[in-house]
Design an enzyme around this catalytic site. Structure first.
Site, short mmCIF file in Angstrom:
data_model
loop_
_atom_site.label_atom_id
_atom_site.label_comp_id
_atom_site.label_asym_id
_atom_site.label_seq_id
_atom_site.Cartn_x
_atom_site.Cartn_y
_atom_site.Cartn_z
N TYR A 70 -16.52 -13.99 -1.58
CA TYR A 70 -17.16 -14.33 -0.31
C TYR A 70 -18.39 -15.19 -0.59
O TYR A 70 -19.40 -14.73 -1.09
CB TYR A 70 -17.56 -13.07 0.45
CG TYR A 70 -16.41 -12.17 0.83
CD1 TYR A 70 -15.11 -12.63 0.89
CD2 TYR A 70 -16.64 -10.82 1.15
CE1 TYR A 70 -14.07 -11.79 1.24
CE2 TYR A 70 -15.60 -9.98 1.50
CZ TYR A 70 -14.31 -10.46 1.54
OH TYR A 70 -13.29 -9.63 1.88
N HIS A 120 -8.31 -7.41 -5.22
CA HIS A 120 -8.20 -8.23 -4.02
C HIS A 120 -6.79 -8.78 -3.85
O HIS A 120 -6.23 -8.75 -2.74
CB HIS A 120 -9.22 -9.37 -4.10
CG HIS A 120 -9.77 -9.77 -2.77
ND1 HIS A 120 -10.96 -10.45 -2.63
CD2 HIS A 120 -9.31 -9.60 -1.51
CE1 HIS A 120 -11.21 -10.66 -1.35
NE2 HIS A 120 -10.22 -10.17 -0.66
N PRO A 160 -10.60 -4.50 12.31
CA PRO A 160 -10.27 -3.58 13.41
C PRO A 160 -10.57 -4.15 14.78
O PRO A 160 -10.10 -3.62 15.79
CB PRO A 160 -11.15 -2.36 13.12
CG PRO A 160 -12.33 -2.92 12.41
CD PRO A 160 -11.77 -4.02 11.54
N GLY A 166 -12.54 -10.53 16.14
CA GLY A 166 -13.42 -10.73 17.28
C GLY A 166 -12.73 -10.77 18.62
O GLY A 166 -13.37 -10.60 19.66
#
Length: 330
Positions: free
Chosen positions: A58, A124, A219, A223
């Site tokens: 990230y 990952h 979850p 958005g």
């Protein structure tokens, strides 16, 4: 905040965690602020949001460095999860599961995070060129060395598995069986939300039967389930939603009935659609931990409050009856 077990051991975290990726990567760059992200991290820990989820890719690397500005003074309150095995290439992401790479990556993450130990180290992506047992064995050696406390695996190949229907998550479960024979799996991170419930079919039962925690990524549906996005609104070029098939104007409009249903339930509880979406995730089982991403203190507070929301059987039945999300994942 309610705490939930992390695997079969004595580890525990708040029921709602914090996905830190939006603070540095993948979402609207113009709305990022390092100082606001630091406030969000401190607020999260104040509220019992102990699981802070990041990854070396990230940024790359900037997200771990951001956490490293908070951890030295708040380490006892935080449960740190970071990841290994995926690199940012010039044109696409590259898997690297070589044991030597795993060892170097762990040491680099520890330096950036400014901590002596990583609570949960996740693979990952599995490297197709390296047997997953070799990668996992190298990660297990890090536990033996005291650099890592527990190991996890991120569910892989979700798009291809969606196209496979009943084969959803079979690839992940096959990997889990293989690595479980090398060293215990503490947690699996996989997408789970009202509009992407596929993990309920096979993956969650596998985790439940073995005492493995399921970390519910995305979850809030990137958005969409917050109800704050307007169909047809544009996304900045580097925002992953600019290329996401479910975020075209047509698909966002077509999936509005899902948001309407969340709003309807939320109104009965004086809550927000996002809180209902998170409460639905938490209702799927006591070993499920919600990992909403956030980069602003306001959203951290709203998400944390969802841990107190208890949906009724009628609420859950109404949400189960919502139409399936539309939009190709190809």
């Amino acid at each position: 905040m309610e705490r939930r077990g992390m695997g079969a051991g004595a580890l525990g975290v708040g029921a709602v965690g914090l996905g830190c990726m939006p603070m540095s990567w993948a979402y609207t760059a113009s709305r990022r602020s390092g100082e606001e992200s630091l406030r969000a991290l401190h607020t999260a820990l104040d509220l019992g949001v102990s699981l802070l989820d990041t990854a070396d890719m990230y940024g790359p690397f900037t997200n771990e460095r951001l956490l490293g500005r908070v951890l030295p003074e708040r380490r006892a309150e935080a449960f740190v999860s970071t990841k290994v095995g995926l690199l940012v290439g010039e044109q696409h992401l590259v898997a690297d599961g070589r044991p030597s790479s795993v060892r170097r990556a762990c040491d680099a993450s520890l330096r950036r995070l400014r901590t002596d130990v990583i609570d949960l180290y996740q693979l990952h992506r599995a490297d197709p060129e390296v047997p997953v047992e070799e990668t996992w064995g190298a990660m297990a050696d890090l536990v033996a060395a005291g650099k890592v406390r527990a190991l996890g695996l991120c569910a892989v190949g979700a798009r291809a598995q969606r196209r496979a229907g009943a084969a959803l998550h079979e690839g992940t479960i096959s990997q889990l069986r293989r690595v479980q024979r090398v060293f215990p799996v503490t947690a699996v991170e996989a997408e789970l939300s009202v509009w992407s419930p596929e993990a309920l079919g096979a993956l969650l039962p596998w985790c439940t039967q073995r005492g493995v925690a399921l970390l519910a990524a995305m979850p809030l549906g990137n958005g969409f389930l917050t109800g704050s996005l307007t169909p047809g609104e544009g996304f900045e070029p580097e925002d992953l939603r600019a290329r996401h098939p479910r975020f075209t104007a047509e698909m966002m409009a077509a999936n509005q009935p899902i948001v309407v249903g969340l709003r309807r339930v939320a109104a009965r509880h004086d809550a927000t659609p996002a809180q209902v979406a998170l409460a639905w995730v938490l209702a799927q089982g006591p070993q499920v931990v919600a990992l909403p991403g956030a980069k602003h203190e306001r959203w951290v507070r709203e998400n944390a409050a969802a841990a107190r929301l208890r949906l009724t059987p009628a609420d859950l039945a109404e949400l189960a009856a919502l139409p399936a999300a539309l939009g190709s994942w190809d």
